[in-house]
Write a protein that holds these residues in place. Structure first.
Motif, mmCIF file in Angstrom:
data_model
loop_
_atom_site.group_PDB
_atom_site.id
_atom_site.type_symbol
_atom_site.label_atom_id
_atom_site.label_comp_id
_atom_site.label_asym_id
_atom_site.label_seq_id
_atom_site.Cartn_x
_atom_site.Cartn_y
_atom_site.Cartn_z
ATOM 1 N N UNK A 172 66.072 8.451 31.451
ATOM 2 C CA UNK A 172 66.530 7.814 32.551
ATOM 3 C C UNK A 172 67.002 9.201 33.524
ATOM 4 N N UNK A 173 68.050 9.940 33.004
ATOM 5 C CA UNK A 173 68.582 10.878 33.870
ATOM 6 C C UNK A 173 67.338 11.712 34.580
ATOM 7 N N UNK B 46 61.192 10.992 40.347
ATOM 8 C CA UNK B 46 60.674 9.329 40.288
ATOM 9 C C UNK B 46 59.175 9.499 40.620
ATOM 10 N N UNK B 47 58.337 9.921 39.862
ATOM 11 C CA UNK B 47 56.699 10.008 40.029
ATOM 12 C C UNK B 47 56.007 9.159 39.015
ATOM 13 N N UNK B 48 54.793 9.007 39.297
ATOM 14 C CA UNK B 48 53.950 8.231 38.234
ATOM 15 C C UNK B 48 53.611 9.167 37.251
ATOM 16 N N UNK B 49 53.827 10.457 37.520
ATOM 17 C CA UNK B 49 53.372 11.201 36.238
ATOM 18 C C UNK B 49 54.618 11.311 34.979
ATOM 19 N N UNK B 50 55.860 10.980 35.344
ATOM 20 C CA UNK B 50 56.715 10.853 34.167
ATOM 21 C C UNK B 50 56.820 12.059 33.685
ATOM 22 N N UNK B 51 56.912 11.686 32.477
ATOM 23 C CA UNK B 51 57.065 12.886 31.425
ATOM 24 C C UNK B 51 56.543 14.221 31.650
ATOM 25 N N UNK B 52 55.169 14.008 32.029
ATOM 26 C CA UNK B 52 54.508 15.074 32.322
ATOM 27 C C UNK B 52 55.012 16.180 33.553
ATOM 28 N N UNK B 53 55.290 15.240 34.474
ATOM 29 C CA UNK B 53 55.631 15.807 35.685
ATOM 30 C C UNK B 53 57.126 16.577 35.576
ATOM 31 N N UNK C 85 56.895 3.399 30.675
ATOM 32 C CA UNK C 85 56.100 2.781 31.632
ATOM 33 C C UNK C 85 57.045 2.535 32.999
ATOM 34 N N UNK C 86 58.417 2.293 32.582
ATOM 35 C CA UNK C 86 59.202 2.233 33.999
ATOM 36 C C UNK C 86 59.056 3.426 34.914
ATOM 37 N N UNK C 87 58.779 4.457 34.336
ATOM 38 C CA UNK C 87 58.851 5.900 35.000
ATOM 39 C C UNK C 87 57.230 5.960 35.759
#
Length: 509
Positions: A84-85, A91-98, A250-252
């Motif tokens: 979350x931090x 805050x992008x659709x790539x999430x973990x990758x980004x 999914x939230x990310x």
């Protein structure tokens, strides 16, 4: 000279996205609850918590539920909080990758992307295979799963979920919001019904260790090979909660469709894990307490949950509840298509996928990444043709997802306070580092457990993936993959962002 296009005014979300180097192509309509609901729908305690019930119960009995489930959920909260931090800052659709690419470099981002995308695709396969097998066992208990029938049913389920996603985020939002309420409602009704119908309320079952390893259902192993090591068997039972409490990234992945993403995304991640953990624990404890004969239930293996339900509740009532559970499982798959497609879209946007030019396409009419939706949907169906065993599919998807969870967390642990100094509005302060350490160690442990017999095929799949990615990166991708935008944007990048938003806005008209 034509009049300038009347674009909507920039919000803080859009300005943040522009700063990170991306255009607002997707439709930003999700509120805080919708962001929470999509992760809640993928976690879905009525899916993994029930279809994998035997993975926990048939290890050490009630203690796997009463003690093992909350232990894993506390660990999952640590992972969710640290995630979350980072999500609040990026805050992008790539999430973990980004996150991994920005904090650790494009190589780490590329590896994280493939593990996360593979995890999401295999978790979609796991959900829909689990839905088919659960429905078959619930309504046609004498029938045995047929691989060809399973393939066609999973194909039909997945295609229908892709069609709904294709039609736009507003349609998906209605169903995932409904799914969030539906899961809590049915879990509550199920819990109360079982506790009322229970022949006794022997709470000691919830901390009693019974060695159920080596049980056979005909020629098939019920859950785990025979072992006299109860502590190890208890650890293997952790996979019940690990299989269930996943997919909260999914939230990310819907960050670019969420209003107030820097705050609502981390809240959605943490709340979905907390609420699912509490409701799931109470519900599964009720199942254990309702058993007339715990040994007989364990002997049923994958049918332990259905056996218990039908043993203590009227037949018509148990059929209604089982039907409600199947609905929740279908909606779980629907939400997973949403999450996986946004991940694929974001990775393709940065040139990370074969055919990225097409995969990144966003429909001007529906404002959805339609090609990415169909790519992940069909890829998940193709995976089931290889790994027809549900437990293997579940083990593979958990390993893939937890590898993708641990990489950006470990990188963030090193980067925090050094080259990562600009945090988002939602952060943990001095708690980030200790929680990140717990997350990294715990993820490593779950990865090892997930490869144990009878799921040793998972080790072959994951090992092959590591080798393939290593060869691919050093032979090709390190020279061809540009990675996400980093640093100040060039005039050309700014022009591309503006042009993309003009195209989407004109198409929407």
């Amino acid at each position: 000279m034509p009049a300038p296009l009347d674009l909507p005014p920039e919000s803080d979300d859009v300005r943040t996205l522009h700063k990170l180097g991306y255009a607002q192509e997707l439709s930003r309509v999700l509120g805080g609850f919708s962001n929470f609901a999509i992760s809640m729908s993928i976690i879905c305690i009525l899916a993994g918590g029930i279809t994998s019930f035997h993975v926990g119960y048939c290890s050490v009995g009630g203690a796997a539920i009463g003690l093992g489930w909350p232990l894993v959920c506390v660990f999952s909260l640590c992972v969710a909080a640290t995630m979350g931090q980072i999500a609040s800052a990026f805050p992008t659709a790539g999430g973990l990758y980004h996150w991994a690419a920005i904090l650790g470099g494009r190589g780490w981002g590329w590896v994280t992307a493939w593990f996360n995308l593979a995890g999401l695709v295999t978790v979609l396969a796991s959900i829909n295979v689990g839905t088919y097998r659960f429905a078959l066992g619930a309504f046609y208990p004498e029938a045995k799963p047929d691989p060809m029938e399973q393939f066609w049913v999973v194909l039909l389920l997945t295609v229908s979920q892709a069609i709904v996603n294709h039609r736009g985020i507003r349609v998906t939002q209605v169903l995932t919001d409904f799914s969030g309420y539906w899961i809590l409602l049915i879990a509550t009704v199920l819990t109360v019904s079982l506790l009322v119908a229970a022949p006794s309320h022997d709470l000691s079952r919830l901390w009693t260790f019974t060695n159920y390893s080596g049980l056979q259902d005909g020629d098939a192993l019920v859950a785990w090979p025979r072992t006299e090591s109860v502590p190890w068997l208890f650890a293997l039972g952790f996979l019940l909660a690990a299989y269930t409490i996943t997919g909260f990234d999914a939230s990310a992945h819907v960050s670019e469709e969420t209003e107030g993403a820097a705050r609502n995304v981390p809240r959605g991640i943490v709340r979905s894990v907390l609420v699912s953990g509490v409701f799931g624990w109470v519900m599964l404890c009720a199942v254990v307490l309702a058993m007339r004969d715990p040994d007989a239930a364990a002997a049923k293996g994958t049918g332990a949950f259905v056996f218990t339900l039908e043993d203590v509740l009227p037949k018509w009532y148990s059929v209604v509840l089982l039907g409600c559970i199947v609905v929740a499982q279908y909606l779980c798959g629907l939400a997973t298509v949403t999450s996986a497609s946004r991940m694929a879209y974001a990775f393709a946007r940065d040139g990370g996928l074969p055919g990225s030019r097409w995969v990144r396409f966003v429909s001007p009419r529906f404002r959805t990444p339609v090609v990415a939706i169909w790519v992940v949907a069909l890829a998940s169906v193709a995976f089931t043709a290889y790994a027809e065993v549900y437990e293997t599919i579940a083990a593979v998807c958990v390993i893939y997802l937890y590898v993708s969870y641990v990489l950006p967390t470990a990188i963030g642990l090193v980067a925090h306070g050094r080259w990562w100094t600009e945090l988002g509005p939602w952060h943990l302060g001095r708690w980030f580092r200790p929680l990140a350490v717990v997350s990294v160690i715990g993820c490593g442990g779950l990865i090892v457990i997930g490869m144990q017999p009878p799921n040793e095929k998972a080790a072959v799949v994951v090992g092959g993936t590591v080798v393939l990615l290593g060869v691919w990166w050093f032979a090709v991708a390190r020279r061809t993959f540009p990675g996400p935008p980093v640093g100040a944007l060039t005039p050309q990048q700014r022009a591309e962002i503006a042009a993309a938003e003009v195209r989407v806005h004109e198409g929407a008209k």
